[in-house]
Scaffold this active site. Structure first.
Site, PDB file in Angstrom:
ATOM      1  N   ARG A  80       0.840  -1.348   0.097  1.00 59.02           N
ATOM      2  CA  ARG A  80      -0.023   0.221   0.228  1.00 59.02           C
ATOM      3  C   ARG A  80       0.880   1.257   0.148  1.00 59.02           C
ATOM      4  O   ARG A  80       0.347   2.220  -0.582  1.00 59.02           O
ATOM      5  CB  ARG A  80      -0.905   0.009   1.338  1.00 59.02           C
ATOM      6  CG  ARG A  80      -2.446   0.194   0.909  1.00 59.02           C
ATOM      7  CD  ARG A  80      -3.285   0.235   1.968  1.00 59.02           C
ATOM      8  NE  ARG A  80      -2.736   0.096   3.408  1.00 59.02           N
ATOM      9  CZ  ARG A  80      -2.685  -0.796   4.451  1.00 59.02           C
ATOM     10  NH1 ARG A  80      -3.685  -1.713   4.143  1.00 59.02           N
ATOM     11  NH2 ARG A  80      -2.207  -0.605   5.577  1.00 59.02           N
TER      12      ARG A  80
ATOM     13  N   TYR B   7     -16.511  21.325  -9.603  1.00 62.37           N
ATOM     14  CA  TYR B   7     -17.079  19.980 -10.204  1.00 62.37           C
ATOM     15  C   TYR B   7     -18.085  19.360  -9.610  1.00 62.37           C
ATOM     16  O   TYR B   7     -18.043  19.137  -8.116  1.00 62.37           O
ATOM     17  CB  TYR B   7     -15.886  19.211 -10.206  1.00 62.37           C
ATOM     18  CG  TYR B   7     -16.020  17.735 -10.866  1.00 62.37           C
ATOM     19  CD1 TYR B   7     -16.667  17.210 -12.136  1.00 62.37           C
ATOM     20  CD2 TYR B   7     -15.650  16.285 -10.055  1.00 62.37           C
ATOM     21  CE1 TYR B   7     -16.668  16.181 -12.492  1.00 62.37           C
ATOM     22  CE2 TYR B   7     -15.835  15.173 -10.457  1.00 62.37           C
ATOM     23  CZ  TYR B   7     -16.412  15.019 -11.730  1.00 62.37           C
ATOM     24  OH  TYR B   7     -16.606  13.767 -12.300  1.00 62.37           O
TER      25      TYR B   7
ATOM     26  N   ASP C 239      -8.045  22.934  -7.395  1.00 66.53           N
ATOM     27  CA  ASP C 239      -8.153  21.681  -8.760  1.00 66.53           C
ATOM     28  C   ASP C 239      -7.644  22.564  -9.897  1.00 66.53           C
ATOM     29  O   ASP C 239      -8.316  23.304 -10.768  1.00 66.53           O
ATOM     30  CB  ASP C 239      -9.806  21.389  -8.707  1.00 66.53           C
ATOM     31  CG  ASP C 239      -9.833  20.191  -9.755  1.00 66.53           C
ATOM     32  OD1 ASP C 239      -9.046  20.296 -10.844  1.00 66.53           O
ATOM     33  OD2 ASP C 239     -10.798  19.330  -9.568  1.00 66.53           O
TER      34      ASP C 239
ATOM     35  N   LYS D  86      -7.468  12.951 -16.982  1.00 67.66           N
ATOM     36  CA  LYS D  86      -7.555  13.525 -17.943  1.00 67.66           C
ATOM     37  C   LYS D  86      -6.291  13.623 -19.261  1.00 67.66           C
ATOM     38  O   LYS D  86      -6.309  12.498 -19.873  1.00 67.66           O
ATOM     39  CB  LYS D  86      -7.930  15.089 -17.804  1.00 67.66           C
ATOM     40  CG  LYS D  86      -9.133  15.062 -16.533  1.00 67.66           C
ATOM     41  CD  LYS D  86     -10.386  14.344 -16.940  1.00 67.66           C
ATOM     42  CE  LYS D  86     -11.243  14.531 -15.764  1.00 67.66           C
ATOM     43  NZ  LYS D  86     -12.475  13.795 -15.974  1.00 67.66           N
TER      44      LYS D  86
HETATM   45  C1  LIG Z   1     -11.982  19.560 -12.890  1.00 69.04           C
HETATM   46  C2  LIG Z   1     -12.585  18.058 -12.482  1.00 69.04           C
HETATM   47  N1  LIG Z   1     -11.949  17.703 -10.910  1.00 69.04           N
HETATM   48  C3  LIG Z   1     -12.037  16.506 -10.790  1.00 69.04           C
HETATM   49  C4  LIG Z   1     -12.760  15.430 -11.738  1.00 69.04           C
HETATM   50  C5  LIG Z   1     -12.797  14.139 -11.202  1.00 69.04           C
HETATM   51  O1  LIG Z   1     -11.803  13.264 -11.842  1.00 69.04           O
HETATM   52  P1  LIG Z   1     -12.135  11.613 -11.701  1.00 69.04           P
HETATM   53  O2  LIG Z   1     -13.113  11.567 -13.108  1.00 69.04           O
HETATM   54  O3  LIG Z   1     -10.847  11.112 -12.116  1.00 69.04           O
HETATM   55  O4  LIG Z   1     -12.587  11.484 -10.466  1.00 69.04           O
HETATM   56  C6  LIG Z   1     -13.223  16.021 -12.890  1.00 69.04           C
HETATM   57  C7  LIG Z   1     -13.696  15.032 -13.831  1.00 69.04           C
HETATM   58  O5  LIG Z   1     -14.388  15.321 -15.007  1.00 69.04           O
HETATM   59  C8  LIG Z   1     -12.851  17.248 -13.214  1.00 69.04           C
HETATM   60  O6  LIG Z   1     -13.504  17.796 -14.648  1.00 69.04           O
END
Ligand SMILES: Cc1ncc(COP(=O)(O)O)c(C=O)c1O
Length: 383
Positions: free
Chosen positions: A49, A102, A174, A199
């Site tokens: 882990r 998000y 973020d 992404k």
């Molecule tokens: C800005 C943003 N943060 C976080 C996430 C979440 O990522 P994950 O799909 O890997 O959980 C997304 C997903 O679309 C996003 O657009």
């Protein structure tokens, strides 16, 4: 060293006779020791882990990307957000979250954090230094996303950070949109940056992965301790593939950025589009902030159509051949969504028509443009 050179070399095994270019994948839960005492006293990694060499290489790459002291790897971008908040709150705290964050983060705050006695307040992403008025004695962290999901507002991060620092509040940003390539919140004073590596770093829409990078060791330690306490880990295979994404991310990002900007400019002149929400366009309300704090844009932007029915929007999307309907961005394939069902806001945002988000992939722009052009041509507007 320029980032493209750094990303070609970082985290690779030392060159030796017959060594592989990339770090090995070690799949392990149990790690074995020759001496019993080493299980407790050796200062070694003692269990799967805690990661492996490829995880260490990936952490090194994320720290270099954002200029951080420490990195924690997580099973998704959402978990990178939730974990970084969890590491910085306790019962009785109040946190400020951007209204444009998000959506699933909002769900986490409202449905789970609230059970632990943490209150979430959503602030308008254009609040800037006025955030001061929302800060309470018990405010412990501010979670930002810039540009905002779907609606693309740019936040005045330096103004928010200045106030947060005075009040000893942790700022978490973020930074998924920019991939860390055209925006570096830690250099603007933020404490923690999170990425949905799902992404651009996956780049192929086949892995969920997250990273949390902290400017100071004390934040990195806190996040890491919370991660260990929760028992999270990520597979060596996924860490390997995300690290491989680093090798090509700049080439992919730059091409996708260029396509998105060209399409945004063209859509800005289209008779059926009332507004293009792309921060690099000087028509964007936060263009000046973008110009001050960002060095480029990304593959993702939104458009506001002239008023038309929901069915017309769905038909517009369904007529497209190359823009697939699906969530996410940063992969090699172009995507499109109608955003209205996701627009849950505390601060009303008035758009002149339906909102559509476009993620550009690596296809040729001529094909993408033709695809949009033929579908828009058939769109019937209200009235
Ligand atoms: C800005 C943003 N943060 C976080 C996430 C979440 O990522 P994950 O799909 O890997 O959980 C997304 C997903 O679309 C996003 O657009």
């Amino acid at each position: 060293m320029e980032k493209s050179t750094l990303f070609s070399h970082i985290g690779r095994p030392k060159i030796d006779t017959g060594v592989s270019v990339n770090p090995p994948i070690i799949r392990a839960s149990t790690l074995l020791f020759d001496k019993a005492d080493d299980l407790y006293e050796g200062g070694h990694r003692i269990y799967g882990r805690h990661g492996s060499q490829v995880h260490d290489s990936l952490k090194e790459a994320f720290c270099a990307l954002e200029g951080g002291m420490g990195c924690t790897l997580t099973p998704s971008g959402l978990s990178a957000n939730t974990l970084s908040v969890l590491a910085n709150v306790k019962a009785g705290d109040h946190i400020l979250v951007s209204d444009s964050s998000y959506g699933p983060i909002r769900h986490f705050c409202d449905s789970h954090l609230s059970n632990f006695g943490v209150e979430t307040e959503y602030y308008s992403p254009r609040i800037g230094r006025e955030i001061k008025g929302l800060i309470r004695e018990n405010t412990s962290c501010i979670l930002l996303e810039s540009p905002g999901s779907l609606s693309m507002e740019i936040q005045d991060l330096p103004a928010i950070v200045k106030i947060a620092k005075e009040k000893k509040i942790t700022t978490i940003v973020d930074n998924t949109w920019s991939a860390g390539l055209v925006y570096n919140p830690l250099s603007l004073g933020a404490d923690i940056v999170v990425h949905a590596a799902t992404k651009y770093y996956s780049g192929h829409s086949d892995i969920l992965y997250g990273a949390i990078i902290s400017r100071a060791q004390r934040h990195a330690d806190k996040v890491n301790a919370t991660n260990i306490a929760l028992g999270n880990s990520t597979s060596a295979d996924d860490a390997y593939t995300i690290l491989r994404g680093f090798r090509t991310v700049i080439a992919r990002f730059e091409r996708q950025e260029k396509t998105a900007l060209a399409l945004a400019k063209w859509l800005g002149r289209h008779e059926k589009v009332s507004q293009v929400l792309h921060p690099a366009l000087d028509s964007h309300p936060d263009h000046a902030l973008w110009e001050r704090d960002f060095s480029g844009s990304a593959c993702l932007f939104s458009i506001v159509l002239k008023p038309c029915s929901k069915q017309q929007v769905l038909d517009l999307l369904d007529r497209l051949e190359y823009f697939a309907k699906g969530f996410s961005f940063g992969g090699y394939e172009s995507l499109i969504i109608h955003c209205d069902p996701q627009l849950t806001r505390s601060h009303a945002e008035d758009f002149a028509g339906p909102l559509v988000r476009i993620a550009c992939g690596l296809e040729d722009i001529t094909d993408l443009k033709l695809d949009l052009e033929q579908s828009l041509a058939e769109l019937s507007l209200d009235g």
